[in-house]
Scaffold this active site. Sequence first.
Site, PDB file in Angstrom:
ATOM      1  N   HIS A  93      12.577  30.251   5.232  1.00 24.51           N
ATOM      2  CA  HIS A  93      12.423  29.520   6.487  1.00 24.51           C
ATOM      3  C   HIS A  93      11.611  30.354   7.479  1.00 24.51           C
ATOM      4  O   HIS A  93      12.118  31.314   8.060  1.00 24.51           O
ATOM      5  CB  HIS A  93      13.802  29.195   7.061  1.00 24.51           C
ATOM      6  CG  HIS A  93      13.762  28.341   8.293  1.00 24.51           C
ATOM      7  ND1 HIS A  93      14.898  27.788   8.833  1.00 24.51           N
ATOM      8  CD2 HIS A  93      12.740  27.940   9.083  1.00 24.51           C
ATOM      9  CE1 HIS A  93      14.566  27.097   9.908  1.00 24.51           C
ATOM     10  NE2 HIS A  93      13.268  27.183  10.077  1.00 24.51           N
ATOM     11  N   THR A  95       8.039  26.108  11.857  1.00 24.95           N
ATOM     12  CA  THR A  95       7.223  25.376  10.867  1.00 24.95           C
ATOM     13  C   THR A  95       7.882  24.061  10.461  1.00 24.95           C
ATOM     14  O   THR A  95       7.493  23.470   9.451  1.00 24.95           O
ATOM     15  CB  THR A  95       7.003  26.236   9.606  1.00 24.95           C
ATOM     16  OG1 THR A  95       8.278  26.566   9.041  1.00 24.95           O
ATOM     17  CG2 THR A  95       6.232  27.495   9.925  1.00 24.95           C
ATOM     18  N   GLY A 125      11.042  23.965   9.657  1.00 24.99           N
ATOM     19  CA  GLY A 125      12.002  24.336   8.623  1.00 24.99           C
ATOM     20  C   GLY A 125      13.399  23.831   8.871  1.00 24.99           C
ATOM     21  O   GLY A 125      14.145  23.564   7.927  1.00 24.99           O
ATOM     22  N   LYS A 181      27.908  24.174  11.191  1.00 26.26           N
ATOM     23  CA  LYS A 181      26.492  24.387  10.914  1.00 26.26           C
ATOM     24  C   LYS A 181      26.170  24.288   9.431  1.00 26.26           C
ATOM     25  O   LYS A 181      25.141  23.753   9.044  1.00 26.26           O
ATOM     26  CB  LYS A 181      26.064  25.771  11.422  1.00 26.26           C
ATOM     27  CG  LYS A 181      26.218  25.964  12.912  1.00 26.26           C
ATOM     28  CD  LYS A 181      25.140  25.240  13.664  1.00 26.26           C
ATOM     29  CE  LYS A 181      25.239  25.539  15.157  1.00 26.26           C
ATOM     30  NZ  LYS A 181      24.236  24.809  15.934  1.00 26.26           N
ATOM     31  N   HIS A 214      16.232  34.637   9.420  1.00 30.84           N
ATOM     32  CA  HIS A 214      14.854  34.330   9.002  1.00 30.84           C
ATOM     33  C   HIS A 214      14.306  35.422   8.081  1.00 30.84           C
ATOM     34  O   HIS A 214      13.238  36.012   8.328  1.00 30.84           O
ATOM     35  CB  HIS A 214      13.941  34.158  10.216  1.00 30.84           C
ATOM     36  CG  HIS A 214      14.135  32.863  10.941  1.00 30.84           C
ATOM     37  ND1 HIS A 214      13.702  31.660  10.434  1.00 30.84           N
ATOM     38  CD2 HIS A 214      14.732  32.584  12.129  1.00 30.84           C
ATOM     39  CE1 HIS A 214      14.010  30.690  11.283  1.00 30.84           C
ATOM     40  NE2 HIS A 214      14.650  31.227  12.312  1.00 30.84           N
ATOM     41  N   HIS A 239       9.212  28.755  22.607  1.00 28.67           N
ATOM     42  CA  HIS A 239      10.583  29.051  22.183  1.00 28.67           C
ATOM     43  C   HIS A 239      11.044  30.387  22.765  1.00 28.67           C
ATOM     44  O   HIS A 239      12.168  30.505  23.270  1.00 28.67           O
ATOM     45  CB  HIS A 239      10.629  29.092  20.656  1.00 28.67           C
ATOM     46  CG  HIS A 239      12.006  28.956  20.091  1.00 28.67           C
ATOM     47  ND1 HIS A 239      12.861  27.939  20.430  1.00 28.67           N
ATOM     48  CD2 HIS A 239      12.679  29.730  19.197  1.00 28.67           C
ATOM     49  CE1 HIS A 239      14.001  28.081  19.769  1.00 28.67           C
ATOM     50  NE2 HIS A 239      13.912  29.157  19.025  1.00 28.67           N
ATOM     51  N   THR A 268      10.027  11.531   8.325  1.00 23.56           N
ATOM     52  CA  THR A 268       9.437  10.978   9.542  1.00 23.56           C
ATOM     53  C   THR A 268       8.430  11.958  10.106  1.00 23.56           C
ATOM     54  O   THR A 268       8.685  13.158  10.140  1.00 23.56           O
ATOM     55  CB  THR A 268      10.521  10.681  10.589  1.00 23.56           C
ATOM     56  OG1 THR A 268      11.506   9.815  10.022  1.00 23.56           O
ATOM     57  CG2 THR A 268       9.927  10.023  11.821  1.00 23.56           C
TER      58      THR A 268
END
Length: 471
Positions: free
Chosen positions: A152, A156, A158, A182, A209, A257, A377
Amino acid sequence: MDERFNKWLLTPVLTLLFVVIMYQYVSPSCTSSCSNFGEQPRAGDARPPAVLSPARRAQAPPEEWERRPQLPPPPRGLPEGSRGAAAPEDEDEEPGDPEEEEEEEEEEDPDSEAPENGSAPRFLPRFNFTLKDLTRFVDFNIKGRDVIVFLHIQKTGGTTFGRHLVKNIRLEQPCSCKAGQKKCTCHRPGKKETWLFSRFSTGWSCGLHADWTELTNCVPAIMEKKDCPRNHSHSRNFYYITMLRDPVSRYLSEWKHVQRGATWKTSLHMCDGRSPTPDELPTCYPGDDWSGVSLREFMDCSYNLANNRQVRMLADLSLVGCYNLTFMNESERNTILLQSAKNNLKNMAFFGLTEFQRKTQFLFERTFNLKFISPFTQFNITRASNVEINEGARQRIEELNFLDMQLYDYAKDLFQQRYHHTKQLEHQRDRQKRREERRLQREHRTHRWPKEDGASEGTVTEDYNSQVVRW
């Protein structure tokens, strides 16, 4: 004589009048259309604007596009409300941070292969790939010991793709996802062993990550601990997958972010058995985070990990001395990193592109022989897309991410070639299947007709012989 003549004349006149009146009632719409029949339009007359075909529209100047109404594209099976909506971004929460989760953004340029964009130029390959590079089919044994490992990369798409893996795949034993939690439990059918290594199944087991260098050294040991000891004698296959994104959009998204307070400072960055020292990997900010950072400040930090993040996270960092920049000169280091990232990406079981959601779904389903329940989507409105930058800032971002730009060009070309190759194979199989069905139908008819003919001839012969006996 005159009276008789008048009577005879009155009858056809009344008949003609009756016919004219009836014709007006039967065909009232002809009054407007027939009145203009044969007339040529005069200069200055208002006429409805002509609708251009996609091919003619591509040749028309851009200022004409808004003045001429376009016909809506044909339906593709998806409700219009499921596309084009604004997609909020996710907050990649760190261990111990408050749980503030938003959906990660996705962004796509118009799909050049979509039917509604028939005027777009056809895809032209730029790189030469072998048939082995283009053919991707994984005999994924979900009931055995095979594992899908999701690498991930930040910003992107992810998070959205990771949720597809745990909530949207049609499985014999679907992942169990409880509200408020989660992570989901993704067990193999009839076993308490996981088949998926990802943020939403096993958590950040190899660090926040974790990159290719960390995952390839960490995942096998982690999975051995999670599995039952009696299964250790069986071989295991690890299928690595990831998502990539246009470098400029990804960089802007990461800046926004970080501007909101994200740091990812708990990432381990393990390489060759250790994390980098503060001298090898300094921070770009003195405090707890970099909230409110401007784009210029974000770009001016030379050791910002946002620069060329996709190449760094896909390359084998042990080839260049990990984070020790004095291990070799910068030019040699960049060349090795880029080539390593390309090789690892090409040899992965699968990778997708944020800008091509439908094709990403298509290739994943064909690669692993798994089907998604709901279609992907495509989101077009994101925080990154709302950022207005001048051409100078865009060029600066491209320069800071020059390795990512080259990797993305390579990845996009490979992705498109794999898509077209897979589509072509499917068309060939479908044509072959139809030919075989037609051949079987012809053989069936050929076998049936001689039997009917033979039966009729046998009946006639038998009847003739019986008549001969009687005679």
